[in-house]
Design a protein around this motif. Structure first.
Motif, PDB file in Angstrom:
ATOM      1  N   GLY A 146       0.776  -1.171   0.062  1.00  0.00           N
ATOM      2  CA  GLY A 146      -0.240  -0.287  -0.119  1.00  0.00           C
ATOM      3  C   GLY A 146       0.705   1.610  -0.128  1.00  0.00           C
ATOM      4  N   TRP A 147       0.241   2.517  -0.178  1.00  0.00           N
ATOM      5  CA  TRP A 147       0.955   3.888  -0.232  1.00  0.00           C
ATOM      6  C   TRP A 147       0.813   4.223   1.021  1.00  0.00           C
ATOM      7  N   VAL A 148       1.614   5.605   1.453  1.00  0.00           N
ATOM      8  CA  VAL A 148       1.401   6.098   2.101  1.00  0.00           C
ATOM      9  C   VAL A 148      -0.038   7.121   2.290  1.00  0.00           C
ATOM     10  N   PRO A 149      -0.659   7.431   3.022  1.00  0.00           N
ATOM     11  CA  PRO A 149      -1.413   7.941   2.802  1.00  0.00           C
ATOM     12  C   PRO A 149      -0.943   9.535   1.897  1.00  0.00           C
ATOM     13  N   SER A 150      -0.080  10.479   2.292  1.00  0.00           N
ATOM     14  CA  SER A 150       0.338  11.575   1.880  1.00  0.00           C
ATOM     15  C   SER A 150       0.071  11.070   0.333  1.00  0.00           C
ATOM     16  N   ALA A 151       0.765  10.630   0.112  1.00  0.00           N
ATOM     17  CA  ALA A 151       1.042   9.570  -1.832  1.00  0.00           C
ATOM     18  C   ALA A 151      -0.207   9.738  -2.304  1.00  0.00           C
ATOM     19  N   VAL A 152      -1.168   8.858  -1.913  1.00  0.00           N
ATOM     20  CA  VAL A 152      -2.262   9.000  -2.355  1.00  0.00           C
ATOM     21  C   VAL A 152      -2.565  10.429  -2.322  1.00  0.00           C
ATOM     22  N   THR A 153      -3.057  11.303  -1.249  1.00  0.00           N
ATOM     23  CA  THR A 153      -3.447  12.549  -1.282  1.00  0.00           C
ATOM     24  C   THR A 153      -2.745  13.146  -3.466  1.00  0.00           C
ATOM     25  N   TYR A 154      -1.608  13.106  -2.470  1.00  0.00           N
ATOM     26  CA  TYR A 154      -0.726  13.249  -3.906  1.00  0.00           C
ATOM     27  C   TYR A 154      -1.169  13.087  -5.523  1.00  0.00           C
ATOM     28  N   GLY A 155      -0.782  11.728  -5.727  1.00  0.00           N
ATOM     29  CA  GLY A 155      -1.375  11.132  -6.870  1.00  0.00           C
ATOM     30  C   GLY A 155      -2.687  11.141  -7.292  1.00  0.00           C
ATOM     31  N   LYS A 156      -3.467  11.073  -6.686  1.00  0.00           N
ATOM     32  CA  LYS A 156      -5.243  10.944  -6.914  1.00  0.00           C
ATOM     33  C   LYS A 156      -5.820  12.299  -7.428  1.00  0.00           C
ATOM     34  N   SER A 157      -6.579  12.336  -8.645  1.00  0.00           N
ATOM     35  CA  SER A 157      -7.406  13.722  -8.762  1.00  0.00           C
ATOM     36  C   SER A 157      -9.304  13.556  -8.565  1.00  0.00           C
ATOM     37  N   GLY A 158      -9.819  13.380  -7.791  1.00  0.00           N
ATOM     38  CA  GLY A 158     -10.948  12.510  -7.558  1.00  0.00           C
ATOM     39  C   GLY A 158     -10.502  11.172  -7.355  1.00  0.00           C
ATOM     40  N   ASN A 159     -11.487  10.351  -8.047  1.00  0.00           N
ATOM     41  CA  ASN A 159     -11.114   8.735  -8.187  1.00  0.00           C
ATOM     42  C   ASN A 159     -10.592   8.348  -8.775  1.00  0.00           C
ATOM     43  N   LYS A 160      -9.326   9.229  -9.326  1.00  0.00           N
ATOM     44  CA  LYS A 160      -8.214   8.469 -10.343  1.00  0.00           C
ATOM     45  C   LYS A 160      -7.170   8.541 -10.229  1.00  0.00           C
ATOM     46  N   TRP A 161      -6.192   8.303 -10.621  1.00  0.00           N
ATOM     47  CA  TRP A 161      -4.386   8.334  -9.437  1.00  0.00           C
ATOM     48  C   TRP A 161      -4.450   9.389 -11.391  1.00  0.00           C
ATOM     49  N   ILE A 162      -3.745  10.848 -11.168  1.00  0.00           N
ATOM     50  CA  ILE A 162      -3.063  11.083 -12.358  1.00  0.00           C
ATOM     51  C   ILE A 162      -1.735  11.147 -12.248  1.00  0.00           C
ATOM     52  N   ALA A 163      -0.694  10.562 -11.630  1.00  0.00           N
ATOM     53  CA  ALA A 163       0.735  10.620 -11.449  1.00  0.00           C
ATOM     54  C   ALA A 163       0.802   9.269 -10.464  1.00  0.00           C
ATOM     55  N   ILE A 164       1.944   9.048 -10.669  1.00  0.00           N
ATOM     56  CA  ILE A 164       2.617   8.409  -9.054  1.00  0.00           C
ATOM     57  C   ILE A 164       3.773   8.842  -8.948  1.00  0.00           C
ATOM     58  N   PRO A 165       3.673   8.553  -7.489  1.00  0.00           N
ATOM     59  CA  PRO A 165       4.768   9.258  -6.215  1.00  0.00           C
ATOM     60  C   PRO A 165       5.895   8.094  -6.388  1.00  0.00           C
ATOM     61  N   ILE A 166       6.329   9.445  -7.303  1.00  0.00           N
ATOM     62  CA  ILE A 166       7.842   8.060  -6.488  1.00  0.00           C
ATOM     63  C   ILE A 166       8.856   7.577  -5.787  1.00  0.00           C
ATOM     64  N   CYS A 167       8.488   8.901  -5.208  1.00  0.00           N
ATOM     65  CA  CYS A 167       9.805   9.129  -3.723  1.00  0.00           C
ATOM     66  C   CYS A 167       9.531  10.516  -2.884  1.00  0.00           C
ATOM     67  N   TYR A 168       9.291  10.992  -2.154  1.00  0.00           N
ATOM     68  CA  TYR A 168      10.229  12.062  -1.663  1.00  0.00           C
ATOM     69  C   TYR A 168      11.367  12.716  -0.875  1.00  0.00           C
ATOM     70  N   SER A 169      11.699  13.189  -0.905  1.00  0.00           N
ATOM     71  CA  SER A 169      12.729  13.421  -0.810  1.00  0.00           C
ATOM     72  C   SER A 169      12.908  14.888   1.087  1.00  0.00           C
ATOM     73  N   GLY A 170      13.535  13.885   1.881  1.00  0.00           N
ATOM     74  CA  GLY A 170      13.150  14.117   2.929  1.00  0.00           C
ATOM     75  C   GLY A 170      14.015  15.588   2.862  1.00  0.00           C
ATOM     76  N   ASN A 171      13.076  16.834   3.834  1.00  0.00           N
ATOM     77  CA  ASN A 171      13.758  18.291   4.280  1.00  0.00           C
ATOM     78  C   ASN A 171      13.544  17.817   5.403  1.00  0.00           C
ATOM     79  N   MET A 172      15.194  18.121   6.274  1.00  0.00           N
ATOM     80  CA  MET A 172      15.437  17.289   8.209  1.00  0.00           C
ATOM     81  C   MET A 172      16.192  18.785   7.954  1.00  0.00           C
ATOM     82  N   LEU A 173      16.731  18.990   9.403  1.00  0.00           N
ATOM     83  CA  LEU A 173      17.424  20.042   9.397  1.00  0.00           C
ATOM     84  C   LEU A 173      18.905  19.415  10.511  1.00  0.00           C
ATOM     85  N   ASN A 174      19.681  19.992   9.274  1.00  0.00           N
ATOM     86  CA  ASN A 174      21.027  19.575   8.978  1.00  0.00           C
ATOM     87  C   ASN A 174      22.103  20.665   9.975  1.00  0.00           C
ATOM     88  N   TYR A 175      22.568  20.220  10.620  1.00  0.00           N
ATOM     89  CA  TYR A 175      23.340  20.480  12.021  1.00  0.00           C
ATOM     90  C   TYR A 175      24.852  20.082  12.224  1.00  0.00           C
TER      91      TYR A 175
END
Length: 436
Positions: A133-162
């Motif tokens: 299954g997909w992580v919930p945020s990826a579903v939100t990004y990938g779907k428009s209405g009831n259809k998928w309009i893109a495939i979420p390939i990946c995230y790039s984590g934006n974290m604090l570097n110190y």
């Protein structure tokens, strides 16, 4: 079909070095024969992707594309642009109905023109069923209405570097976990001449990431769940005031920073903290002259603000195919291929933590445990909020992100171009034009 278990993932990762050349090609040929999609005769594809930040990630990507071409006969031409430039070029292509077949961009890119995107629901369903299954945020990004309009390939984590030693000299045994403590930390590092910096220029990744975190951490939001503009609020004003105090304790010049500026400043020893993907660490490890920085740096999750819960905003990279493509089956075939375990594990490993998966099965990839400084990046897909905040991630949210609406509001106030009331008013007018 690949049987995906934790053991298989671990073994697959251990054999990543061997999964190249003939081994990768043999697997790719077998996969192509069994794949649900059969490419069109003489299919050729073109893709515009964001310009890589980690060389080994791109090397692995190129190897995979070459194996795909040899296995399927589908030539894939790859172009690269900074991710700020992918959006306008994709928008032009969508408007004129001609251009690259596929665009691999940032955040809500496909939602700028959802009707122009190829329906890839079958690909998303195939991958989701196979890989936990997909992580919930990826579903939100990938779907428009009831259809998928893109495939979420990946995230790039934006974290604090110190820098660890600078943190200790500032009086902290660990990186701050709350916004109040983070402000104290910023003040202390500035006093010690080891300030940090967060981009306030048009930095699509690093700039958007921190200002949205700050807005949401204080309870502010651009819109509510019905996409009604609610930006003008006491919570937004509090977020701006907090950001200005951070800004006053940063290195000078951040108002002009783009997404490369903080990398350069950190690796140049000018700052001791910033927000970024793992690319700073990867660059420092690769260069013998920067070994001191690599050994002395680490990564942290974003501090939690008055709302009492994480409000992180990590970079999403969705891949879309245009509906005008002459080769829709070939596009779908390539999208599915990119996320199959037999090679995606290799790609994840090569990215050294820069790419974070969107499919739950890849939690088990050893890349997240091999180096403790990478571990938190594996959580990005599950922790992130989405581009719309409380609202949708549709065309309006995509436009607000692309137009730097929230980022400019923070920059206007922090730099003194506007007072809080004026900065909010300017942004609110823009928001109402977008969300009308």
């Amino acid at each position: 079909m690949t049987m995906l278990t934790r053991r298989a993932l671990v073994q697959g990762s251990a054999a990543l070095g061997a999964l190249s050349g003939p081994a990768l090609l043999d697997w790719s040929k077998a996969w192509a024969q069994a794949a649900p999609w059969k490419p069109e005769r003489n299919a050729q594809l073109s893709m515009l992707r964001w310009k890589y930040f980690v060389q080994s990630e791109d090397d692995a990507f190129v190897a995979l594309m070459e194996a795909f071409t040899k296995a399927t006969g589908i030539k894939v031409s790859i172009s690269r642009e900074s991710y700020e430039d992918v959006t306008p070029k994709a928008s032009v292509a969508a408007n004129i109905g001609a251009g690259q077949d596929m665009f691999w961009g940032l955040y809500s890119l496909p939602h700028l023109f959802p009707q122009k995107c190829l329906d890839v629901t079958d690909v998303a369903d195939y991958l989701g069923k196979k890989y936990g299954g997909w992580v919930p945020s990826a579903v939100t990004y990938g779907k428009s209405g009831n259809k998928w309009i893109a495939i979420p390939i990946c995230y790039s984590g934006n974290m604090l570097n110190y820098r660890v030693e600078a943190m200790k000299k500032a009086g902290f045994s660990k990186f701050p976990e709350t916004t109040d403590a983070f402000l104290d930390y910023a003040k202390a590092t500035k006093r010690n001449n080891t300030p940090g910096g967060l981009a306030l220029g048009h930095a699509s990744g690093d700039g958007n990431a921190w200002v949205h975190w700050c807005l949401w951490a204080h309870g502010g939001n651009l819109v509510d769940k019905s996409d009604k503009v609610i930006l003008n609020s006491p919570e937004t004003a509090k977020a701006l005031e907090y950001a200005k105090q951070l800004y006053e304790n940063m290195i000078t010049g951040v108002a002009a920073w783009n997404d490369a500026s903080n990398n350069k400043a950190f690796l140049g020893g000018e700052i001791s903290w910033t927000d970024n993907g793992i690319s700073i660490y990867v660059a420092a490890r690769r260069d013998p002259n920067l070994k001191t920085i690599a050994d002395d740096m680490d990564h942290a999750l974003w501090p939690v603000g008055p709302v009492g819960k994480p409000t992180e905003f990590h970079l999403m990279y969705p891949l879309l195919a245009m509906s005008y493509t002459k080769y829709p089956q070939a596009c779908k075939m390539l999208m599915a291929y990119m996320l199959e375990a037999d090679q995606f594990n290799k790609w994840l490993d090569a990215s050294q933590g820069y790419l974070t998966h969107c499919l739950n099965a890849y939690d088990a990839n050893p890349v997240w445990k091999a180096d403790p400084k990478r571990t938190i990046f594996g959580e990005a897909g599950k922790r992130t909020l989405t581009a719309g905040g409380l609202g949708s991630v549709g065309e309006k949210a995509a436009t607000a992100i692309a137009d730097f609406l929230v980022l400019d509001m923070f920059a206007n106030y922090c730099t003194g171009r506007e007072d809080a009331k004026g900065a909010i008013a300017v942004a609110e007018r823009q928001a109402r034009r977008i969300y009308r």
